[in-house]
Design an enzyme around this catalytic site. Structure first.
Site, PDB file in Angstrom:
ATOM      1  CD  GLU A   1      12.615  -5.658  -4.969  1.00  0.00           C
ATOM      2  OE1 GLU A   1      13.147  -5.156  -3.969  1.00  0.00           O
ATOM      3  OE2 GLU A   1      13.230  -5.870  -6.023  1.00  0.00           O
TER       4      GLU A   1
ATOM      5  CD1 TRP B   1      -0.176  -1.454   3.166  1.00  0.00           C
ATOM      6  CD2 TRP B   1       0.549   0.662   3.301  1.00  0.00           C
ATOM      7  NE1 TRP B   1       0.602  -1.352   4.297  1.00  0.00           N
ATOM      8  CE2 TRP B   1       1.058  -0.049   4.415  1.00  0.00           C
ATOM      9  CE3 TRP B   1       0.871   2.011   3.188  1.00  0.00           C
ATOM     10  CZ2 TRP B   1       1.864   0.530   5.384  1.00  0.00           C
ATOM     11  CZ3 TRP B   1       1.691   2.609   4.154  1.00  0.00           C
ATOM     12  CH2 TRP B   1       2.167   1.854   5.232  1.00  0.00           C
TER      13      TRP B   1
ATOM     14  CE  LYS C   1      -3.310  -8.844  -2.774  1.00  0.00           C
ATOM     15  NZ  LYS C   1      -3.923  -7.598  -2.259  1.00  0.00           N
ATOM     16  N   PRO C   2      -3.547  -5.600  -6.099  1.00  0.00           N
ATOM     17  CG  PRO C   2      -5.052  -3.838  -6.503  1.00  0.00           C
ATOM     18  CD  PRO C   2      -4.788  -5.285  -6.844  1.00  0.00           C
ATOM     19  CB  ALA C   3      -2.122  -2.876  -0.837  1.00  0.00           C
TER      20      ALA C   3
ATOM     21  CB  CYS D   1      10.991  -1.228   1.847  1.00  0.00           C
ATOM     22  SG  CYS D   1      11.147  -0.518   0.205  1.00  0.00           S
TER      23      CYS D   1
ATOM     24  N   GLY E   1       6.324  -6.555  -0.383  1.00  0.00           N
ATOM     25  CA  GLY E   1       5.593  -6.456   0.875  1.00  0.00           C
ATOM     26  C   GLY E   1       6.489  -6.874   2.018  1.00  0.00           C
TER      27      GLY E   1
ATOM     28  CD  GLU F   1      10.037  -3.120   7.135  1.00  0.00           C
ATOM     29  OE1 GLU F   1       9.159  -4.007   7.106  1.00  0.00           O
ATOM     30  OE2 GLU F   1      10.295  -2.389   6.171  1.00  0.00           O
TER      31      GLU F   1
HETATM   32  P1  NAP Z   1       2.128  -6.910   3.455  1.00  0.00           P
HETATM   33  O1  NAP Z   1       1.194  -6.935   4.579  1.00  0.00           O
HETATM   34  O2  NAP Z   1       3.146  -7.986   3.344  1.00  0.00           O
HETATM   35  O3  NAP Z   1       1.218  -6.867   2.149  1.00  0.00           O
HETATM   36  C1  NAP Z   1       1.761  -6.733   0.863  1.00  0.00           C
HETATM   37  C2  NAP Z   1       0.800  -7.304  -0.145  1.00  0.00           C
HETATM   38  O4  NAP Z   1       0.640  -8.695   0.110  1.00  0.00           O
HETATM   39  C3  NAP Z   1      -0.600  -6.703  -0.081  1.00  0.00           C
HETATM   40  O5  NAP Z   1      -1.133  -6.655  -1.376  1.00  0.00           O
HETATM   41  C4  NAP Z   1      -1.347  -7.722   0.767  1.00  0.00           C
HETATM   42  O6  NAP Z   1      -2.720  -7.749   0.529  1.00  0.00           O
HETATM   43  C5  NAP Z   1      -0.721  -9.001   0.266  1.00  0.00           C
HETATM   44  N1  NAP Z   1      -0.857 -10.113   1.187  1.00  0.00           N
HETATM   45  C6  NAP Z   1      -0.884 -10.097   2.537  1.00  0.00           C
HETATM   46  N2  NAP Z   1      -1.022 -11.360   3.008  1.00  0.00           N
HETATM   47  C7  NAP Z   1      -1.096 -12.169   1.920  1.00  0.00           C
HETATM   48  C8  NAP Z   1      -1.250 -13.574   1.744  1.00  0.00           C
HETATM   49  N3  NAP Z   1      -1.348 -14.402   2.774  1.00  0.00           N
HETATM   50  N4  NAP Z   1      -1.288 -14.062   0.497  1.00  0.00           N
HETATM   51  C9  NAP Z   1      -1.174 -13.237  -0.570  1.00  0.00           C
HETATM   52  N5  NAP Z   1      -1.028 -11.911  -0.469  1.00  0.00           N
HETATM   53  C10 NAP Z   1      -0.978 -11.383   0.766  1.00  0.00           C
HETATM   54  O7  NAP Z   1       2.941  -5.542   3.375  1.00  0.00           O
HETATM   55  P2  NAP Z   1       2.367  -4.079   3.433  1.00  0.00           P
HETATM   56  O8  NAP Z   1       2.026  -3.774   4.848  1.00  0.00           O
HETATM   57  O9  NAP Z   1       1.341  -3.870   2.381  1.00  0.00           O
HETATM   58  O10 NAP Z   1       3.638  -3.234   2.980  1.00  0.00           O
HETATM   59  C11 NAP Z   1       4.646  -2.873   3.847  1.00  0.00           C
HETATM   60  C12 NAP Z   1       5.811  -3.833   3.716  1.00  0.00           C
HETATM   61  O11 NAP Z   1       6.261  -3.847   2.377  1.00  0.00           O
HETATM   62  C13 NAP Z   1       7.000  -3.407   4.535  1.00  0.00           C
HETATM   63  O12 NAP Z   1       7.581  -4.532   5.136  1.00  0.00           O
HETATM   64  C14 NAP Z   1       7.941  -2.808   3.504  1.00  0.00           C
HETATM   65  O13 NAP Z   1       9.281  -2.820   3.878  1.00  0.00           O
HETATM   66  C15 NAP Z   1       7.669  -3.677   2.328  1.00  0.00           C
HETATM   67  N6  NAP Z   1       8.048  -3.003   1.094  1.00  0.00           N
HETATM   68  C16 NAP Z   1       9.143  -3.460   0.440  1.00  0.00           C
HETATM   69  C17 NAP Z   1       9.562  -2.818  -0.718  1.00  0.00           C
HETATM   70  C18 NAP Z   1      10.776  -3.285  -1.451  1.00  0.00           C
HETATM   71  O14 NAP Z   1      10.918  -2.910  -2.610  1.00  0.00           O
HETATM   72  N7  NAP Z   1      11.660  -4.075  -0.865  1.00  0.00           N
HETATM   73  C19 NAP Z   1       8.835  -1.733  -1.209  1.00  0.00           C
HETATM   74  C20 NAP Z   1       7.715  -1.304  -0.513  1.00  0.00           C
HETATM   75  C21 NAP Z   1       7.328  -1.966   0.638  1.00  0.00           C
HETATM   76  P3  NAP Z   1      -3.733  -6.919   1.464  1.00  0.00           P
HETATM   77  O15 NAP Z   1      -3.417  -5.516   1.212  1.00  0.00           O
HETATM   78  O16 NAP Z   1      -5.043  -7.293   0.963  1.00  0.00           O
HETATM   79  O17 NAP Z   1      -3.450  -7.347   2.869  1.00  0.00           O
END
Ligand code: NAP
Length: 498
Positions: free
Chosen positions: A267, A167, A191-193, A301, A245, A398
């Protein structure tokens, strides 16, 4: 500190939202979920509902993959120039609507408008960059060392991909995957957030307007991520999973992807050290610290998570940094003076506060901030903590908020040991006037990326990605398209010997 009560949506905001598709994009058409279910998307600065979207279920996910699989061969056979020009048109269309994209991101995600405008520039650049890469993806032809055989190597699209985005950067995280997949000739299910799907919805419509054929990109927003993507990951027609994520979710998806030995790009999370040596230009270090910490309210991140400062300059750095943090205006992202918007939801804000209160209970001191902000929305005060002890929880998780813990070090070896004391390895920042020391730090810190006297280093032309538990693969640059290609080798006898 208080944020004033929310006002109604302006006419411009209402008109913009009215133009965002609310359905699922499957085979070129926006449609309702098979179940008829919907979910709400809220503004984190007010808690009010912005739009209600179709809520995909497993049946919709299957239909989206069917559509992607059906057109994969035809899409892979299109001329690279044709794919390049779709990307270039999309770049022009996003650029022409830059203000709309910026406002939409601010509404659904909260960041200040100026930062959203920055993300539109950064995110759209992947479209232009990969429009250029699409026609410059070459194989090779050579002989074997014995002189008896020829080696022909070509790059081919991996096939249908599942793209899952977070997100925090609603446009850039999508374009960083979609653009190289289009360039390589892959079809996709995105599949977006569920917290910030609106930007992806509008962007998908832009791609259709730019001429992307039906079925190449399918978009399935959902409130039940695992239930929808789980069956897709187990479907043998899917060839690739690209995920951005958190590390815990990434680990789980990697395990799921192992059944079909899927190609994966991951990522994941970060825990960036921000190292300030005693010879650093402190003005530059404080500017860099503000950028590395406060971009996206710390919800990045790449956010600096641990400030490691040489003991001889720690007091001075903390004082100057705290003064800047104290001057950063907290408010709704749509207000022009705002520098720090809300956090994404109550859960995230409460986690940030618990990290701060734990650190203070363990002896740290809040030089500035350290509290929630009253008012609607999920705001948190910009915070600088001094006297944080190595081993504190706030240094290992984090933070994902506007909070900067400072730890001191005595020498380079200790700085390296502290920097590497984490399971993550996404990015590090080093401030020193001694470039030889800076490059030595790059050799010694286990990190996929390093900013040397720079607090923001993301760029479409640079390979973005981490080591250790920050992930696998690279996005952007020359490497980005390779994530969506496989290498095929064709061997045959040397015709000179025939
Ligand atoms: P997240 O909770 O891991 O969610 C990321 C995506 O995965 C969302 O679309 C989420 O859907 C989906 N998701 C969650 N549980 C899932 C499951 N069991 N099966 C399939 N998909 C699933 O992360 P976030 O809170 O959105 O983002 C923050 C994290 O992203 C931080 O840890 C950040 O460091 C990391 N990030 C990394 C980078 C990079 O390039 N390394 C860039 C940006 C962010 P829902 O939204 O529907 O829950």
């Amino acid at each position: 500190m208080t944020v004033t009560a929310a006002t109604e949506l302006t006419e411009r905001e209402s008109a913009l939202l009215a133009g965002v598709p609310t359905g699922l994009l499957i085979n070129g058409e926006w449609r309702a979920a098979a179940s008829g279910k919907t979910f709400d998307v809220e503004d984190p600065s007010t808690g009010r509902v912005l739009l209600t979207l179709a809520d995909a279920g497993a049946e919709d996910g299957a239909a989206a993959l069917d559509a992607a699989v059906a057109v994969q061969d035809e899409w892979a056979a299109t001329a690279p120039r044709e794919r390049a020009e779709i990307l270039r048109r999309a770049f022009d269309l996003v650029t022409a609507r830059a203000d709309d994209f910026a406002l939409l991101m601010t509404l659904e995600m909260g960041k200040p408008l100026a930062e959203s405008a920055g993300e539109v520039k950064y995110g759209s650049e992947f479209l232009r960059w990969f429009s250029e890469e699409a026609v410059r993806s070459f194989g090779r032809y050579s002989g074997n060392p014995e002189g008896t055989a020829q080696i022909l190597v070509q790059k081919k699209p991996v096939g249908p991909c599942l793209l899952i985005t977070p997100w925090n950067f609603p446009l850039a995280m999508a374009t960083r995957k979609i653009a190289p997949a289009i360039a390589a000739g892959c079809t996709m299910v995105l599949k977006p957030a569920n917290l910030t799907p609106l930007t992806s919805q509008l962007f998908a419509q832009i791609l259709l307007d730019a001429g992307l054929p039906a079925g190449v990109l399918n978009v399935i927003a959902t409130s039940t991520a695992g239930a929808v993507t789980g069956p897709l990951i187990q479907d043998t027609r899917l060839r690739k999973l690209s995920f951005t994520g958190s590390t815990p979710v990434g680990r789980r998806l990697l395990a799921d992807a192992s059944n079909n030995v899927l190609r994966t790009s991951m990522e994941l999370g970060g825990n960036a050290p921000f190292v300030v040596f005693d010879d650093a230009d402190l003005d530059a270090a404080v500017e860099g610290a503000m950028a590395a910490k406060m971009r996206n309210m710390g919800e990045a991140c790449t956010a600096a998570n641990r400030f490691l400062v040489h003991e001889s300059v720690a007091e001075e750095f903390a004082t100057r940094f705290a003064a800047k943090m104290a001057g950063a205006a907290v408010g709704r992202g749509t207000e022009p003076e705002t520098k720090v918007g809300p956090l994404i939801d109550a859960k995230s804000r409460d986690k940030v506060h618990s990290l701060v209160t734990d650190a203070i209970a363990d002896g740290a001191r809040a030089v500035v901030g350290g509290a929630l902000v009253d008012g609607p929305g999920y705001f948190y005060q910009p915070t600088v903590l001094q006297g944080v002890e190595p081993g504190a929880r706030i240094l290992s998780e984090e933070i994902f908020g506007p909070v900067a813990p400072i730890v001191t070090f005595k020498n380079e070896d200790e700085a390296v040991a502290l920097a590497n004391d984490t399971e993550y390895g996404l990015v590090a920042y080093v401030f020193t006037r001694d470039y030889a020391r800076g490059l030595r730090m790059a050799n010694r810190i286990e990190t996929g990326m390093m900013g040397l006297n720079a607090g923001v280093i993301s760029n479409a032309a640079a390979p973005f990605g981490g080591v250790k538990q920050s992930g696998l693969g690279r996005e952007g640059s020359l490497e980005g398209i390779e994530e969506y290609q496989y290498t095929q080798y064709i061997g045959f006898p040397n015709p000179d010997n025939a």
